[in-house]
Motif scaffolding. Structure first.
Motif, PDB file in Angstrom:
ATOM      1  N   VAL A 155      25.081  53.966  45.088  1.00 63.61           N
ATOM      2  CA  VAL A 155      26.432  54.756  44.932  1.00 63.61           C
ATOM      3  C   VAL A 155      27.619  53.997  45.385  1.00 63.61           C
ATOM      4  CG1 VAL A 155      26.798  57.283  46.089  1.00 63.61           C
ATOM      5  CG2 VAL A 155      24.566  56.611  45.527  1.00 63.61           C
ATOM      6  N   GLY A 156      29.085  54.584  45.116  1.00 61.90           N
ATOM      7  CA  GLY A 156      30.175  54.345  45.536  1.00 61.90           C
ATOM      8  C   GLY A 156      30.532  53.614  44.611  1.00 61.90           C
ATOM      9  N   GLN A 157      29.515  52.278  43.778  1.00 59.96           N
ATOM     10  CA  GLN A 157      29.374  51.026  42.818  1.00 59.96           C
ATOM     11  C   GLN A 157      31.186  50.931  42.468  1.00 59.96           C
ATOM     12  OE1 GLN A 157      26.498  49.368  40.443  1.00 59.96           O
ATOM     13  NE2 GLN A 157      26.620  47.579  41.760  1.00 59.96           N
ATOM     14  N   GLU A 158      30.957  51.614  41.089  1.00 59.16           N
ATOM     15  CA  GLU A 158      32.108  51.520  39.688  1.00 59.16           C
ATOM     16  C   GLU A 158      33.183  51.438  41.490  1.00 59.16           C
ATOM     17  OE1 GLU A 158      34.310  54.355  36.790  1.00 59.16           O
ATOM     18  OE2 GLU A 158      31.980  55.378  37.915  1.00 59.16           O
ATOM     19  N   VAL A 159      33.736  52.147  42.147  1.00 61.86           N
ATOM     20  CA  VAL A 159      35.125  52.208  42.781  1.00 61.86           C
ATOM     21  C   VAL A 159      35.124  50.981  42.787  1.00 61.86           C
ATOM     22  CG1 VAL A 159      36.222  53.217  44.850  1.00 61.86           C
ATOM     23  CG2 VAL A 159      35.189  54.212  43.114  1.00 61.86           C
ATOM     24  N   ILE A 160      34.116  49.908  43.950  1.00 61.31           N
ATOM     25  CA  ILE A 160      33.813  48.741  44.538  1.00 61.31           C
ATOM     26  C   ILE A 160      34.359  47.921  43.587  1.00 61.31           C
ATOM     27  CG2 ILE A 160      32.751  47.080  45.784  1.00 61.31           C
ATOM     28  CD1 ILE A 160      33.407  49.716  47.291  1.00 61.31           C
ATOM     29  N   ILE A 161      33.486  47.700  42.593  1.00 55.95           N
ATOM     30  CA  ILE A 161      33.859  46.946  41.238  1.00 55.95           C
ATOM     31  C   ILE A 161      35.413  47.063  40.546  1.00 55.95           C
ATOM     32  CG2 ILE A 161      32.613  46.335  38.665  1.00 55.95           C
ATOM     33  CD1 ILE A 161      31.404  45.525  41.751  1.00 55.95           C
ATOM     34  N   ARG A 162      35.315  48.110  40.082  1.00 57.51           N
ATOM     35  CA  ARG A 162      37.189  48.373  39.979  1.00 57.51           C
ATOM     36  C   ARG A 162      38.172  48.494  40.572  1.00 57.51           C
ATOM     37  NH1 ARG A 162      36.854  53.905  39.637  1.00 57.51           N
ATOM     38  NH2 ARG A 162      37.777  54.083  40.671  1.00 57.51           N
ATOM     39  N   VAL A 163      38.006  47.872  41.368  1.00 50.33           N
ATOM     40  CA  VAL A 163      39.247  47.477  43.149  1.00 50.33           C
ATOM     41  C   VAL A 163      38.348  45.442  42.881  1.00 50.33           C
ATOM     42  CG1 VAL A 163      39.321  47.075  46.014  1.00 50.33           C
ATOM     43  CG2 VAL A 163      39.514  49.577  44.815  1.00 50.33           C
ATOM     44  N   LEU A 164      37.096  45.100  42.745  1.00 50.61           N
ATOM     45  CA  LEU A 164      37.586  43.866  42.956  1.00 50.61           C
ATOM     46  C   LEU A 164      37.463  42.326  42.038  1.00 50.61           C
ATOM     47  CD1 LEU A 164      33.309  43.393  44.840  1.00 50.61           C
ATOM     48  CD2 LEU A 164      35.577  42.886  45.811  1.00 50.61           C
ATOM     49  N   HIS A 165      36.849  43.490  40.803  1.00 50.84           N
ATOM     50  CA  HIS A 165      37.315  43.042  39.532  1.00 50.84           C
ATOM     51  C   HIS A 165      38.997  42.831  38.699  1.00 50.84           C
ATOM     52  CE1 HIS A 165      32.525  42.101  38.768  1.00 50.84           C
ATOM     53  NE2 HIS A 165      33.785  42.079  39.514  1.00 50.84           N
ATOM     54  N   ARG A 166      39.466  44.436  38.615  1.00 59.63           N
ATOM     55  CA  ARG A 166      40.541  44.856  37.516  1.00 59.63           C
ATOM     56  C   ARG A 166      41.719  44.423  38.780  1.00 59.63           C
ATOM     57  NH1 ARG A 166      39.499  50.398  34.613  1.00 59.63           N
ATOM     58  NH2 ARG A 166      36.832  49.697  33.915  1.00 59.63           N
ATOM     59  N   GLY A 167      41.567  45.045  39.986  1.00 63.60           N
ATOM     60  CA  GLY A 167      42.690  45.562  41.121  1.00 63.60           C
ATOM     61  C   GLY A 167      42.741  43.815  41.908  1.00 63.60           C
ATOM     62  N   HIS A 168      41.595  42.962  41.702  1.00 64.95           N
ATOM     63  CA  HIS A 168      41.314  41.188  42.383  1.00 64.95           C
ATOM     64  C   HIS A 168      41.376  41.837  43.931  1.00 64.95           C
ATOM     65  CE1 HIS A 168      42.569  40.054  38.123  1.00 64.95           C
ATOM     66  NE2 HIS A 168      43.626  40.355  37.902  1.00 64.95           N
ATOM     67  N   GLY A 169      40.365  42.510  44.097  1.00 66.89           N
ATOM     68  CA  GLY A 169      40.343  42.986  45.858  1.00 66.89           C
ATOM     69  C   GLY A 169      41.137  43.709  46.746  1.00 66.89           C
ATOM     70  N   ARG A 170      42.280  43.884  45.825  1.00 71.48           N
ATOM     71  CA  ARG A 170      43.724  44.179  46.429  1.00 71.48           C
ATOM     72  C   ARG A 170      43.633  45.585  46.906  1.00 71.48           C
ATOM     73  NH1 ARG A 170      48.328  41.572  46.646  1.00 71.48           N
ATOM     74  NH2 ARG A 170      49.833  43.179  46.641  1.00 71.48           N
TER      75      ARG A 170
END
Length: 331
Positions: A240-255
Motif C-alpha cells: 500500500v502506497g508503493q506507487e507514490v514512493i516509486i514515483r518520487v524515487l524514480h521520476r523525482g530522483h528522490g526529491r
C-alpha cells in the motif's frame, strides 16, 4: 533537564529507558509473513526466525499511518508500534484480513525494557548468556540490527532484540509486565543507570532518530523523514502506497518538497513548533529539540529541500526572537 551523568552513561556505559511509548501486536499463523508483506514497506517475506526489520505502514497516498519494528520469532511476528496506535493497527490488520491463515492480537500484558550504550552487550551476556552458532552469534555485540532471540533473564522468559536508536548499541527486552521491575533491576545491578527522559531525548536528537507522533505524523511521507534506507525495500512486491514512493524515487530522483534535518542552534533549544527561516522566508518547522551536553542546543525539523545540505545557515524563531542555526549531519 539533561543529566550529564545519564548522557555519559548512554555514550560510555549503559542506560535504561525507552525514547517513546510503544505497544505490541502479534500476528501468528502460516500466512503471517505474506500477509504483512502486502501491507508494509519492508520485505517481511524474507524474514527468518530470529530476524526482523524496520518498516512503515502507508496510506494509498504514501503517507504514514505508523512506523513498526517487525520481529519474526519463529512462531509469530511481533509488531512493535507507537503506543497510541496499537488498537488502530490491530483493527486495521483485521480489516485487511480476508482468507489468509493469520491470527491477530494485541499484547496488553507485554511491555518493553530498553537498554542503550557500549556496555549493553556485556551486561546482557552476563545476565542471559547464550550458546551461539555461525549464523547466531552468542555475543550480543555481534548481533545485526533486529536480530532477536528468546532467553532467560532475571528468572523471566524474555525476547531480546537489537535495535540501535541512539548511535550506540541498543537492545529492547520484551517481558511480561509483571516482571518488568525484575528485569530493570537486573540491568541496574550490572551498572546500567535509569536515564531521565530529557537525557534520552538529547541523545535521540543528537543521533537524528525520528519518533512517530513527534517528528513523523500521518502527514509524513517516509522519504521526507529520511527513513527509506532502513524502512523501505526497493526490490519487494507491491504494498500500500508503493506507487507514490516509486514515483518520487524514480521520476523525482528522490526529491521531496521538505526533508527532516538536524539543526545546531545558537542559544537555548527552541520549543517544538518553532518556525525555521532561510533567506528571510519561512522554510520549515521544528519538531523536537533538546540540550546536548556535548553539542549544545539541537533540534530536528523539516526544512525546504533547498536548505537541507549540512552547513546551510538558517534561523529559528521562538516567540518574537530569531536565533541563528545551521543544518548539521544526522548521525
Amino acid at each position: 533537564m539533561t543529566s550529564p551523568d545519564d548522557y555519559a552513561a548512554i555514550h560510555a556505559a549503559a542506560a535504561i529507558g525507552g525514547i517513546a511509548p510503544r505497544g505490541q501486536v502479534a500476528v501468528a499463523g502460516p500466512d503471517r509473513a505474506a500477509f504483512l508483506h502486502g501491507l508494509l514497506t519492508n520485505d517481511t517475506a524474507a524474514l527468518t526466525p530470529g530476524t526482523g526489520c524496520y518498516a512503515a505502514w502507508l496510506t494509498p497516498q504514501g503517507r504514514m499511518l505508523c512506523d513498526l519494528h517487525v520481529l519474526e520469532s519463529g512462531d509469530m511476528i511481533l509488531l512493535d508500534v507507537p503506543a497510541a496506535e496499537v488498537r488502530a493497527v490491530a483493527d486495521r490488520l483485521e480489516q485487511f484480513h480476508f482468507n489468509e491463515d493469520v491470527q491477530i492480537a494485541t499484547l496488553a500484558s507485554l511491555t518493553s525494557v530498553w537498554v542503550h550504550g557500549p556496555a549493553a552487550p556485556r551486561i546482557l551476556e552476563d545476565l542471559a548468556p547464550r550458546t551461539g552458532t555461525a549464523h547466531d552469534p552468542a555475543t550480543y555485540g555481534e548481533w545485526t540490527q533486529y536480530q532477536n532471540a528468546r532467553v532467560e533473564l532475571a528468572g523471566a522468559s524474555v525476547v531480546v532484540a537489537r535495535i540501535d536508536q541512539l548511535a550506540v548499541p541498543g537492545f529492547v527486552i520484551y517481558v511480561d509486565a509483571q516482571q518488568e521491575e525484575e528485569v530493570a533491576a537486573a540491568l541496574a545491578s550490572r551498572g546500567a543507570v535509569h536515564a531521565t527522559p530529557a537525557s534520552l531525548e538529547a541523545a535521540r536528537i543528537e543521533a537524528g532518530y525520528p519518533v512517530f507522533g513527534i517528528d513523523m505524523t500521518t502527514d509524513t511521507i517516509p522519504l521526507e523523514a529520511a527513513i527509506e534506507d532502513r524502512a523501505i525495500s526497493l526490490t519487494k512486491g507491491c504494498y500500500v502506497g508503493q506507487e507514490v514512493i516509486i514515483r518520487v524515487l524514480h521520476r523525482g530522483h528522490g526529491r521531496v518538497a521538505r526533508k527532516l534535518v538536524r539543526l545546531q542552534v545558537e542559544g537555548a533549544a527552541p520549543p517544538r513548533g518553532s518556525k525555521v527561516f532561510g533567506n528571510d522566508r519561512e522554510i520549515g518547522v521544528v519538531t523536537s529539540a533538546a540540550e546536548s551536553p556535548r553539542l549544545g542546543a539541537l533540534a530536528l525539523g523539516y526544512v525546504h529541500r533547498d536548505f537541507v545540505e549540512p552547513g546551510t545557515a538558517v534561523e529559528v524563531q521562538a516567540g518574537e526572537t530569531r536565533t541563528r542555526a545551521v543544518v548539521s549531519a544526522r548521525s
